[in-house]
Structures are given as C-alpha cells and as structure tokens.
Design a protein around this motif. Structure first.
Motif, PDB file in Angstrom:
ATOM      1  N   GLN A  29      -9.863  -6.745 -31.305  1.00  0.00           N
ATOM      2  CA  GLN A  29      -9.559  -5.705 -32.281  1.00  0.00           C
ATOM      3  C   GLN A  29      -8.093  -5.786 -32.695  1.00  0.00           C
ATOM      4  O   GLN A  29      -7.244  -6.239 -31.928  1.00  0.00           O
ATOM      5  CB  GLN A  29      -9.878  -4.318 -31.717  1.00  0.00           C
ATOM      6  N   ARG A  30      -7.813  -5.321 -33.920  1.00  0.00           N
ATOM      7  CA  ARG A  30      -6.460  -5.408 -34.451  1.00  0.00           C
ATOM      8  C   ARG A  30      -5.747  -4.060 -34.383  1.00  0.00           C
ATOM      9  O   ARG A  30      -6.349  -3.027 -34.635  1.00  0.00           O
ATOM     10  CB  ARG A  30      -6.490  -5.905 -35.888  1.00  0.00           C
ATOM     11  N   ALA A  31      -4.455  -4.126 -34.063  1.00  0.00           N
ATOM     12  CA  ALA A  31      -3.594  -2.942 -34.032  1.00  0.00           C
ATOM     13  C   ALA A  31      -2.592  -3.057 -35.176  1.00  0.00           C
ATOM     14  O   ALA A  31      -1.941  -4.087 -35.337  1.00  0.00           O
ATOM     15  CB  ALA A  31      -2.865  -2.857 -32.701  1.00  0.00           C
ATOM     16  N   TYR A  32      -2.474  -2.005 -35.956  1.00  0.00           N
ATOM     17  CA  TYR A  32      -1.533  -1.985 -37.072  1.00  0.00           C
ATOM     18  C   TYR A  32      -0.134  -1.697 -36.547  1.00  0.00           C
ATOM     19  O   TYR A  32       0.086  -0.751 -35.799  1.00  0.00           O
ATOM     20  CB  TYR A  32      -1.960  -0.927 -38.088  1.00  0.00           C
ATOM     21  N   LEU A  33       0.834  -2.522 -36.939  1.00  0.00           N
ATOM     22  CA  LEU A  33       2.219  -2.371 -36.482  1.00  0.00           C
ATOM     23  C   LEU A  33       3.118  -1.716 -37.527  1.00  0.00           C
ATOM     24  O   LEU A  33       4.216  -1.283 -37.211  1.00  0.00           O
ATOM     25  CB  LEU A  33       2.802  -3.740 -36.118  1.00  0.00           C
ATOM     26  N   GLY A  34       2.663  -1.666 -38.765  1.00  0.00           N
ATOM     27  CA  GLY A  34       3.472  -1.117 -39.851  1.00  0.00           C
ATOM     28  C   GLY A  34       3.890  -2.219 -40.806  1.00  0.00           C
ATOM     29  O   GLY A  34       3.934  -3.393 -40.449  1.00  0.00           O
ATOM     30  N   LYS A  35       4.199  -1.818 -42.043  1.00  0.00           N
ATOM     31  CA  LYS A  35       4.668  -2.741 -43.085  1.00  0.00           C
ATOM     32  C   LYS A  35       3.743  -3.946 -43.260  1.00  0.00           C
ATOM     33  O   LYS A  35       4.195  -5.069 -43.443  1.00  0.00           O
ATOM     34  CB  LYS A  35       6.096  -3.197 -42.786  1.00  0.00           C
ATOM     35  N   GLY A  36       2.438  -3.711 -43.151  1.00  0.00           N
ATOM     36  CA  GLY A  36       1.463  -4.771 -43.356  1.00  0.00           C
ATOM     37  C   GLY A  36       1.273  -5.727 -42.197  1.00  0.00           C
ATOM     38  O   GLY A  36       0.527  -6.690 -42.303  1.00  0.00           O
ATOM     39  N   LEU A  37       1.919  -5.488 -41.073  1.00  0.00           N
ATOM     40  CA  LEU A  37       1.811  -6.367 -39.905  1.00  0.00           C
ATOM     41  C   LEU A  37       0.740  -5.869 -38.941  1.00  0.00           C
ATOM     42  O   LEU A  37       0.602  -4.672 -38.712  1.00  0.00           O
ATOM     43  CB  LEU A  37       3.156  -6.445 -39.175  1.00  0.00           C
ATOM     44  N   TRP A  38       0.004  -6.816 -38.357  1.00  0.00           N
ATOM     45  CA  TRP A  38      -1.048  -6.529 -37.392  1.00  0.00           C
ATOM     46  C   TRP A  38      -0.869  -7.412 -36.156  1.00  0.00           C
ATOM     47  O   TRP A  38      -0.306  -8.489 -36.241  1.00  0.00           O
ATOM     48  CB  TRP A  38      -2.432  -6.850 -37.975  1.00  0.00           C
ATOM     49  N   SER A  39      -1.400  -6.958 -35.039  1.00  0.00           N
ATOM     50  CA  SER A  39      -1.527  -7.830 -33.866  1.00  0.00           C
ATOM     51  C   SER A  39      -2.969  -7.731 -33.391  1.00  0.00           C
ATOM     52  O   SER A  39      -3.646  -6.734 -33.630  1.00  0.00           O
ATOM     53  CB  SER A  39      -0.550  -7.426 -32.749  1.00  0.00           C
ATOM     54  N   ARG A  40      -3.439  -8.778 -32.747  1.00  0.00           N
ATOM     55  CA  ARG A  40      -4.815  -8.807 -32.261  1.00  0.00           C
ATOM     56  C   ARG A  40      -4.791  -8.689 -30.744  1.00  0.00           C
ATOM     57  O   ARG A  40      -4.075  -9.411 -30.061  1.00  0.00           O
ATOM     58  CB  ARG A  40      -5.508 -10.096 -32.678  1.00  0.00           C
ATOM     59  N   ARG A  41      -5.594  -7.771 -30.220  1.00  0.00           N
ATOM     60  CA  ARG A  41      -5.678  -7.564 -28.771  1.00  0.00           C
ATOM     61  C   ARG A  41      -6.344  -8.786 -28.136  1.00  0.00           C
ATOM     62  O   ARG A  41      -7.405  -9.222 -28.576  1.00  0.00           O
ATOM     63  CB  ARG A  41      -6.488  -6.284 -28.482  1.00  0.00           C
ATOM     64  N   ARG A  42      -5.732  -9.331 -27.098  1.00  0.00           N
ATOM     65  CA  ARG A  42      -6.246 -10.545 -26.449  1.00  0.00           C
ATOM     66  C   ARG A  42      -7.133 -10.278 -25.248  1.00  0.00           C
ATOM     67  O   ARG A  42      -7.854 -11.164 -24.808  1.00  0.00           O
ATOM     68  CB  ARG A  42      -5.079 -11.429 -26.025  1.00  0.00           C
ATOM     69  N   THR A  43      -7.034  -9.075 -24.675  1.00  0.00           N
ATOM     70  CA  THR A  43      -7.822  -8.744 -23.486  1.00  0.00           C
ATOM     71  C   THR A  43      -8.422  -7.355 -23.635  1.00  0.00           C
ATOM     72  O   THR A  43      -7.952  -6.547 -24.439  1.00  0.00           O
ATOM     73  CB  THR A  43      -6.946  -8.752 -22.213  1.00  0.00           C
ATOM     74  N   ASP A  44      -9.424  -7.065 -22.845  1.00  0.00           N
ATOM     75  CA  ASP A  44      -9.966  -5.707 -22.786  1.00  0.00           C
ATOM     76  C   ASP A  44      -9.093  -4.863 -21.867  1.00  0.00           C
ATOM     77  O   ASP A  44      -8.518  -5.374 -20.896  1.00  0.00           O
ATOM     78  CB  ASP A  44     -11.398  -5.724 -22.236  1.00  0.00           C
ATOM     79  N   PRO A  45      -9.001  -3.550 -22.126  1.00  0.00           N
ATOM     80  CA  PRO A  45      -8.260  -2.696 -21.208  1.00  0.00           C
ATOM     81  C   PRO A  45      -9.005  -2.585 -19.875  1.00  0.00           C
ATOM     82  O   PRO A  45     -10.232  -2.669 -19.828  1.00  0.00           O
ATOM     83  CB  PRO A  45      -8.213  -1.345 -21.934  1.00  0.00           C
ATOM     84  N   ALA A  46      -8.255  -2.394 -18.795  1.00  0.00           N
ATOM     85  CA  ALA A  46      -8.858  -2.288 -17.458  1.00  0.00           C
ATOM     86  C   ALA A  46      -9.634  -0.991 -17.293  1.00  0.00           C
ATOM     87  O   ALA A  46     -10.557  -0.928 -16.468  1.00  0.00           O
ATOM     88  CB  ALA A  46      -7.780  -2.393 -16.389  1.00  0.00           C
ATOM     89  N   LEU A  47      -9.285   0.046 -18.040  1.00  0.00           N
ATOM     90  CA  LEU A  47      -9.960   1.345 -17.986  1.00  0.00           C
ATOM     91  C   LEU A  47     -10.164   1.867 -19.397  1.00  0.00           C
ATOM     92  O   LEU A  47      -9.435   1.497 -20.311  1.00  0.00           O
ATOM     93  CB  LEU A  47      -9.111   2.371 -17.214  1.00  0.00           C
ATOM     94  N   ARG A  48     -11.126   2.767 -19.539  1.00  0.00           N
ATOM     95  CA  ARG A  48     -11.306   3.517 -20.785  1.00  0.00           C
ATOM     96  C   ARG A  48     -10.663   4.888 -20.596  1.00  0.00           C
ATOM     97  O   ARG A  48     -10.445   5.340 -19.463  1.00  0.00           O
ATOM     98  CB  ARG A  48     -12.790   3.679 -21.113  1.00  0.00           C
ATOM     99  N   ILE A  49     -10.379   5.582 -21.671  1.00  0.00           N
ATOM    100  CA  ILE A  49      -9.773   6.914 -21.577  1.00  0.00           C
ATOM    101  C   ILE A  49     -10.639   7.839 -20.735  1.00  0.00           C
ATOM    102  O   ILE A  49     -10.125   8.602 -19.916  1.00  0.00           O
ATOM    103  CB  ILE A  49      -9.493   7.496 -22.977  1.00  0.00           C
ATOM    104  N   ALA A  50     -11.938   7.758 -20.878  1.00  0.00           N
ATOM    105  CA  ALA A  50     -12.844   8.620 -20.106  1.00  0.00           C
ATOM    106  C   ALA A  50     -12.754   8.361 -18.600  1.00  0.00           C
ATOM    107  O   ALA A  50     -13.148   9.214 -17.801  1.00  0.00           O
ATOM    108  CB  ALA A  50     -14.279   8.426 -20.586  1.00  0.00           C
TER     109      ALA A  50
END
Length: 138
Positions: A29-50
């Motif tokens: 999934q992609r995270a928006y950094l601002g000013k048209g820049l994105w980064s792509r997540r390379r790993t899954d998080p170890a936990l979910r918010i729940a």
C-alpha cells in the motif's frame, strides 16, 4: 518495546503505554508524503490497531502518511491524546482528534499516573542529510 513497523513502536514505560508514529498500512500500500510524493510500504505491520493494548498517548513526530496513515486516521480513538507538532495538531483537530497537542520545539508535556511521570520533549528533526531534507515536504 514492541516494533510494529516503519516508525511505529509500542512503548511501555513506567506504567504508561505510548504509540509512536502510527502506520498500519499493509505491504504494497502507498502512503502519501505530500507535494505529490508517495512511498510504498514494504512489510506488513506486526499488529493491527484492534490488537493494541489501551494507550495513554500517541507520539507523532510529524504528519506524513508514513507516520500517520489513513488506517490510523480511521481507527484510532478520537479522544486519545496525540503529542505532535503545532502544524500537525491543527490538521488532526480538523479531522476530529480533539486531544491533539502541538508542542513547539524544546517544549515538554508530562503525563502523570500513580506518582509516576513521563516527560515528552519536542526536538528539532530533519528527514535526511543535504538535498533529501530540502526535497521532502515538512
């Protein structure tokens, strides 16, 4: 300390439970950094918010999508204290996070419980050396 991924860490200190820079996007999934820049997540998080324990506060270094993503925006409790920058506080409050608190550089916020204190101090930061710091949005 539990490393969740990217800049997200669960800290248990003196009876307090703090979450840093909540990023819960999944791999690819992609995270928006601002000013048209994105980064792509390379790993899954170890936990979910729940799966997180009850939190006393979130420490948010700055408001980019790789430090506070759309999952955090959607799923975190709107009453949870978020200690962050003044600019991030303004945006978080517009999003309904009523307990967001922006600290100017070198200012501190203390959390107290049962005779124990945790002090959070805002410090200056950079994205990286030289051109990288100037390229990435603040």
């Amino acid at each position: 300390m539990t490393f969740i991924g990217t800049a997200t860490t669960l800290l248990r200190i003196g009876g307090f439970t703090l979450l840093t820079d909540p990023n819960f996007l999944h791999r690819g999934q992609r995270a928006y950094l601002g000013k048209g820049l994105w980064s792509r997540r390379r790993t899954d998080p170890a936990l979910r918010i729940a799966q997180l324990p009850a939190l006393d506060a979130v420490v948010l270094s700055h408001l980019h999508g790789d430090h506070f993503d759309r999952v955090a925006r959607r799923e975190l409790d709107r009453e949870l204290p978020i200690v962050t920058t003044p600019a991030a506080e303004r945006k978080l409050r517009r999003w309904g996070f009523r307990a967001a608190e922006g600290l100017p550089t070198w200012s501190s916020r203390e959390l107290h419980r049962d005779g124990t204190t945790v002090r959070l101090t805002s410090m200056p930061g950079k994205h990286g050396p030289g051109a990288l710091d100037r390229l990435l949005p603040t």
